[in-house]
Write an enzyme that holds these catalytic residues in place. Structure first.
Site, short mmCIF file in Angstrom:
data_model
loop_
_atom_site.label_atom_id
_atom_site.label_comp_id
_atom_site.label_asym_id
_atom_site.label_seq_id
_atom_site.Cartn_x
_atom_site.Cartn_y
_atom_site.Cartn_z
N GLY A 68 0.87 -1.17 0.00
CA GLY A 68 0.00 0.00 0.00
C GLY A 68 0.90 1.22 0.00
O GLY A 68 2.09 1.09 0.22
N CYS A 69 0.40 2.40 -0.30
CA CYS A 69 1.33 3.51 -0.44
C CYS A 69 0.65 4.87 -0.49
O CYS A 69 -0.55 4.96 -0.65
CB CYS A 69 2.13 3.38 -1.73
SG CYS A 69 3.05 1.88 -1.87
N GLY A 70 1.49 5.91 -0.40
CA GLY A 70 1.04 7.26 -0.66
C GLY A 70 1.81 7.81 -1.84
O GLY A 70 3.00 7.52 -2.00
N ARG A 115 0.67 6.64 5.33
CA ARG A 115 0.53 5.79 4.16
C ARG A 115 1.82 5.00 3.88
O ARG A 115 1.87 4.24 2.91
CB ARG A 115 0.14 6.60 2.93
CG ARG A 115 -1.19 7.31 3.08
CD ARG A 115 -1.69 7.86 1.76
NE ARG A 115 -2.21 6.80 0.91
CZ ARG A 115 -3.48 6.39 0.92
NH1 ARG A 115 -4.35 6.97 1.72
NH2 ARG A 115 -3.87 5.44 0.14
N ASN A 139 0.36 3.45 -6.06
CA ASN A 139 -0.27 2.98 -4.83
C ASN A 139 -1.24 1.90 -5.24
O ASN A 139 -2.19 2.18 -5.97
CB ASN A 139 -1.00 4.14 -4.14
CG ASN A 139 -1.94 3.66 -3.04
OD1 ASN A 139 -1.75 2.56 -2.52
ND2 ASN A 139 -2.92 4.47 -2.72
#
Lengths: 500, 384
Positions: free
Chosen positions: B15-17, B44, B217
Site C-alpha cells: 500500500g502507499c502514498g 501511508r 499505490n
C-alpha cells in the site's frame, strides 16, 4: 429373446442390476425405457427379469423407476485378483479374441491417468487488494476469438472474430453422432447464452441453419456436408486436424446411425459407415494447411475467422506455432481426455497428452516467439466445471470447449454406448423412438442454466482474485499454485508450488 | 541494506502514498514542497521505502542520458563501469551526493553517469544490440545490467531526470539525498507501505525507464499476465515489483507502438463493455480495438499512479477507483496526490481541487513553447 449364453464367448457382465421385488410394482417402465434389451417382463409369472449381460449401466431405468426399486452396481472384479492382470486387460484380450476386431468405445478416456486440474489451486485477495463482489460490481467475461494485430494501427479494421459473452463454447459434436433434438437443444442454449456451438464434421441440418449466428462449422478430412452454403452459414470455420480422443485417426459414424436425415446433411448414402480418413488428403504438411485455410477464407470472402483444431500430442507446441504462422485465427487444442462418439478403445485410452500440459506448453511457446497475442487459443478435453475452465484460462486459453459436460446436462450418464446408436437417453441416437427423449424445450433451458451458473462461478472466482475482466486472468499463471506436482511438471505448467 | 531478491517471490505487494506536481511553464522549484507534501501522508508508509523523481534536475546535461545506478558493493560498480565504458561515451560521472542521516544505517552506493550510446564498431556489439535507436539502446542496456550484473541496478535512465529512492521514511530519504538542493519543474514522490517483503533499495518507487517514471499505490492483480505480455516484447522484469510493469508498458505502448498517452490510459483502465456499448460508433470502435489488442496490458486491481513523462505529468486510477487520487490546481501548477491533505498542506488557496473519476486520466502538459525550449524543436515530446 434373442439372447442365450455361449461359454466360448463369455465375458462377465460389467454391471449388476438389482430390483427389489417388494418395491417393484410391475409398471414395466424399466422394460420400455431400456434400449439395450436388458429388462423383460414375463407375463405368465408376472415378473421382471434382467439380462445382466446387456446392462450398460446407463441408469435410465433407475431414473424412470417410480418406486426406486432398481439399483445398478458395478460388478466386482470377476476374475482372480492380480495386480498386473486386471479385469480390464483380461476382458480386453478375450473380447478381441472372441470377435476378431478391435473394440470401439465412446466418450473420453476412462483410465486413471493423473488429472492436473485437481493439482492446481486458485488465488484470492486479502487486505492489500480488495476482492470484488460480482453481485455489486461489473465483472466482464466477454471474449473474442480471432486474430489480433500486434499493435494498434490507425484506420485499420480488426480481422474478423466471434464475440462470446462467456468464454465457454460447445465443442464439435456432429449431427449424426448426436440426435436432431440434441443439436436443437444445444443450438437454442448457446443462442440464449450468447456463445457458440461447433457443428462437428457432419454438416448441418437445414433446420439448424437458424443458428447461423451461433454456430462454428467444421471442415474435417471426410468433408461430410461441406458446401458453399454451409460455410456461409457458420460464424466461424474450424478445420479439424485431430481430436483428443483419437489423435491421428479420422471420424467414425457407424452406418446404424446414418438415417435419411443424416445422409442428407452429410451428403452420403443412407446406412453407410461414415469413416473420415486419418489425414486430410489435401494436407500432408503445414504448407498444405495454409492453402486450405486461405481457400476457406477466399470462399467466405475473409468474413469469418478460421480455427484449426488439433489433438494434444507430444510436440503440440511446435505444431501450434506452425499453425499460428499459417494464417489460422485461432487454435483449438483437444486433450486426451476429450470425448468421442466412437473411437477404437486402444487409441482412446493410450494416445495423446493431457490438455493442461499441452495448453501450457503451447501458450509458453507462442509467447517465446512473440506471437501469442495474435491468435486465440481454445482448450478442450475433459473440462468438468467452471474451476477447470478458469484454470485453463489462467494457463493461457482464451476460451474452452465443453462436450461431455453439455451431454451430461442433456441426461448423459457416461455409459460409453454412443457408437451403438442405442442411447437410452436419446442423446446419441437416430432412432426416432429414442431421440424423442430429449425435449429441446426443457434441455435447452437446462443447458442455458449450466452456462449461466458456470459464468456466475467464473465471476465469483475472479472477484475473489480481485480482477474484474477475464483478459486480466488469461495467461496469468500467478493466480495458480500447484500441489503435489513434480518440479518438472511445475516448470512445464509455468506455475509456482503452493507456499511460494 | 541490500536484500537478496532471488527469493522466489514473484513480486512484492504494498500500500502507499503518492504525490507530485508540475509547473506547466517549466519553472523549476526546489524539492521542499514535494517532500512536505509526501510527508503529510506519513501514515501511508511504514518506513520501508520512499523516493523522488525530479524532471529538470540536470539542465547542463540535458542532452545526455542520466543513468542512476545503485551498487551493492564496489565489485558490482567496477564490473558495471567496465561494461558501461564499452557501451556509452560518458561525459561526466560521479557519486550521487548524500549525507549521513540518523535513521538510515546502511545503504548501497549511488552513482550517476551522463552519456550517450557509443558509435558501434565491432560485430559483437551489433549482434548484441540490433536496434539502432538510442532510446531502445538505453532500455536494453539498463535491462542487461539489471539482469546480468549481480548487485547493480539501474534505477533511472532518462534525460534531465533523476530518481532518488531507498529504504526509509520520505523525510529520511529526502535528507539523505539532500532533495532540497535539487530543482525541477516536475516532481513525483512516493511513500511506501510494503506488506510482504522487507523492502529493498531497488524496489522503492519511483520506477523509471528512459523519461518515464511511475509512482504507484496499489496492487496489480493482473501482474502475471502483464509481465508475460512484456516478455514477448523482450522486456526482462527483474525488480520484482508490480509497478515495474507500468513503466515498461508505457514504454512499449507509447514509445514503441506509437499510442498516445490517453490511448495508453484507455488500455490500462478501459471502460466497461456496458459503457462502451452506449458510445457513438467511432468511439466504440476505437475503444473496442484498444481493449482487444491490449487486453494483456490492462492493469487490473486497485491502483492510483502518477506518471512523469517527457513533457508532462499524468494521474490515473483503476476503473473502479479502489485507490484514492486527488488533483489540485493553482495558477500554472497542477498537483496530484493520494490525499487532499498532501495538496492543501503545501499550497494555500487553490484555484480548484477535485477527485477525478475512476479510470479517467488527468494529464498536465508543459506549454508548447516551454517544451521547445527544454527539448529542442526536433525532439518530440509524448503525444497526449
Amino acid at each position: 429373446m434373442k439372447w442365450f449364453k455361449k461359454v466360448h464367448h463369455y465375458l462377465p457382465p460389467d454391471f449388476i442390476l438389482e430390483r427389489a421385488d417388494d418395491l417393484c410394482i410391475r409398471c414395466k417402465a424399466c422394460v420400455t425405457q431400456c434400449s439395450f434389451d436388458a429388462n423383460f417382463y414375463d407375463q405368465k409369472r408376472n415378473f421382471i427379469y434382467t439380462l445382466q449381460q446387456n446392462c450398460v449401466g446407463c441408469n435410465r431405468c433407475v431414473a424412470y423407476c417410480p418406486t426406486e426399486a432398481i439399483v445398478v452396481k458395478n460388478r466386482p472384479n470377476p476374475f482372480r485378483e492380480h495386480s498386473h492382470w486386471g479385469a480390464y486387460y483380461i476382458s480386453g484380450i478375450k473380447r478381441r479374441a472372441y470377435y476378431g476386431g478391435t473394440p470401439v468405445k465412446s466418450m473420453g478416456n476412462d483410465r486413471p491417468f493423473p488429472i492436473y486440474w485437481d493439482k492446481l489451486l486458485l488465488n484470492a485477495s486479502q487486505v492489500t487488494n480488495p476482492s470484488i463482489d460480482p453481485l455489486r460490481e461489473p465483472m466482464e467475461l466477454r471474449t473474442y476469438i480471432g486474430r489480433r494485430p500486434k499493435y494498434l494501427k490507425k484506420g485499420e479494421a480488426l480481422p474478423p472474430s466471434i464475440m462470446l459473452q462467456t468464454p465457454i463454447m460447445i465443442g464439435a459434436m456432429s449431427y449424426g453422432a448426436l440426435s436432431f433434438n440434441s443439436v436443437e437443444s444445444i443450438g437454442r442454449a448457446v443462442t440464449m447464452a450468447g456463445t457458440f456451438f461447433n457443428s462437428g464434421e457432419g454438416g448441418l441440418s437445414r433446420d439448424h441453419y437458424k443458428f447461423s449466428k451461433h454456430v462454428i462449422v467444421q471442415v474435417a478430412s471426410g468433408r461430410f456436408g461441406v458446401h458453399k452454403e454451409y460455410l456461409d452459414i457458420g460464424s466461424a470455420i474450424e478445420i479439424k486436424i485431430g481430436q483428443g480422443a483419437k489423435p491421428g485417426i479420422g471420424g467414425h459414424l457407424p452406418g446404424e446411425k446414418v438415417s435419411e436425415s443424416i445422409s442428407q446433411a452429410r451428403m452420403i448414402p443412407k446406412g453407410t459407415d461414415a469413416l473420415s480418413p486419418a489425414p486430410h488428403h489435401d494436407i500432408y504438411s503445414i504448407e498444405d494447411l495454409r492453402q486450405l485455410i486461405y481457400a476457406l477464407k477466399e470462399a467466405t470472402r475473409y468474413s469469418k475467422p478460421v480455427i484449426v483444431k488439433i489433438a494434444a500430442v507430444h510436440n503440440v507446441a511446435a505444431i501450434a506455432s506452425g499453425i499460428a504462422r499459417s494464417g489460422a485465427d485461432a487454435i483449438s487444442i483437444d486433450g486426451f481426455k476429450g470425448g468421442t462418439g466412437a473411437a477404437p478403445e486402444i487409441i482412446r485410452n493410450h494416445v495423446g497428452i493431457p490438455i493442461e500440459l499441452a495448453l501450457a506448453a503451447v501458450d509458453t511457446r507462442l509467447r517465446q516467439e512473440g506471437i501469442r497475442n495474435e491468435v486465440s487459443i481454445i482448450a478442450s478435453g475433459g473440462i468438468r466445471g467452471s474451476a477447470d475452465a478458469i484454470k485453463a484460462i489462467a494457463l493461457g486459453a482464451d476460451a474452452v470447449y465443453i462436450g461431455t459436460a453439455a451431454l451430461i446436462t442433456l441426461g448423459c450418464t457416461l455409459c460409453q454406448q454412443c457408437h451403438t446408436g442405442r442411447c437410452a437417453w436419446g442423446i446419441t441416437t437416430q432412432d426416432p423412438f429414442l431421440s424423442k427423449r430429449v425435449n429441446p424445450d426443457i434441455m435447452s433451458e437446462h443447458l442455458y442454466n449450466l452456462f449461466n451458473v458456470w459464468s456466475l462461478e467464473l465471476k465469483e472466482i475472479m472477484g475473489a482474485m480481485g480482477v474484474n475482466s477475464i483478459e486480466s486472468l488469461r495467461g496469468n499463471r500467478l493466480h495458480l499454485r500447484g500441489v503435489g506436482l513434480s518440479d518438472r511438471d511445475l516448470e512445464i505448467l509455468g506455475v509456482l508450488p503452493a507456499g511460494e | 541494506m541490500f536484500i537478496n531478491v532471488s527469493n522466489n517471490l514473484p513480486r512484492d505487494i504494498s500500500g502507499c502514498g503518492i504525490s507530485g506536481f508540475i509547473n506547466t511553464n517549466g519553472r523549476r522549484s526546489s524539492g521542499r514542497a514535494c517532500v512536505d507534501s509526501i510527508c503529510m501522508m506519513r501514515d501511508r508508509g511504514n518506513g520501508l521505502g520512499a523516493g523522488f523523481a525530479v524532471y529538470g534536475a540536470y539542465p547542463e546535461f540535458r542532452n545526455y542520458y542520466a543513468i542512476h545506478i545503485i551498487y551493492q558493493d564496489n565489485k558490482a560498480r567496477e564490473e558495471t563501469e567496465e561494461y558501461l565504458s564499452t557501451k556509452l561515451s560518458i561525459v561526466q560521472r560521479g557519486g550521487i551526493p548524500t549525507k549521513k542521516t540518523k535513521n538510515i544505517q546502511s545503504r548501497p552506493l549511488f552513482f550517476v553517469y551522463f552519456g550517450k550510446p557509443r558509435a558501434q564498431s565491432d560485430v559483437a556489439e551489433i549482434d548484441e544490440f540490433r536496434e539502432d535507436q538510442e532510446d531502445e539502446f538505453i532500455v536494453r542496456l539498463a535491462m542487461k545490467i539489471n539482469e546480468n550484473i549481480k548487485g547493480a541496478y539501474v534505477i533511472s535512465s532518462g534525460k534531465n531526470l533523476g530518481v532518488f529512492k531507498g529504504i526509509g521514511f520520505p523525510e529520511d530519504i529526502a535528507e539523505m539525498f539532500m532533495i532540497d538542493d535539487y530543482k525541477g519543474y516536475c516532481w513525483i514522490a512516493h511513500n511506501r507501505y510494503p506488506t510482504n517483503t522487507p523492502g529493498w533499495w531497488g524496489g522503492a518507487h519511483p520506477f523509471s525507464v528512459l523519461d518515464w517514471s511511475v509512482v504507484h499505490n496499489g496492487e496489480i492483480s493482473s501482474y502475471g499476465i502483464n509481465k508475460r505480455y512484456l516478455e514477448m516484447f523482450k522486456y526482462n522484469l527483474n525488480l520484482k515489483t508490480d509497478t515495474e510493469v507500468i513503466s515498461y508498458l508505457l514504454d512499449l505502448l507509447v514509445r514503441r507502438h506509437g499510442l498516445s498517452l490517453k490511448e495508453a490510459a484507455l488500455a490500462f483502465a478501459p471502460p466497461f463493455w456496458t459503457q462502451i456499448e452506449k458510445m457513438n460508433t467511432d468511439q466504440k470502435n476505437k475503444i473496442e480495438k484498444i481493449r482487444r489488442i491490449y487486453g494483456s496490458a490492462m492493469l487490473n486491481g486497485p491502483f492510483a499512479i502518477l506518471v512523469g513523462f517527457k513533457g508532462g505529468l499524468m494521474g490515473l486510477s483503476d476503473r473502479i477507483k479502489l485507490r484514492p487520487l486527488v488533483v489540485g490546481q493553482k495558477g500554472d501548477t497542477t498537483y496530484m496526490a493520494s490525499e487532499e491533505s498532501a495538496i492543501v498542506g503545501v499550497v494555500k488557496e487553490l484555484d480548484r481541487i477535485w477527485s477525478p473519476n475512476a479510470g479517467e486520466p488527468v494529464i498536465a502538459k508543459l506549454k508548447p513553447a516551454v517544451s521547445a525550449r527544454l527539448f529542442g524543436k526536433s525532439n518530440k515530446t509524448v503525444r497526449v
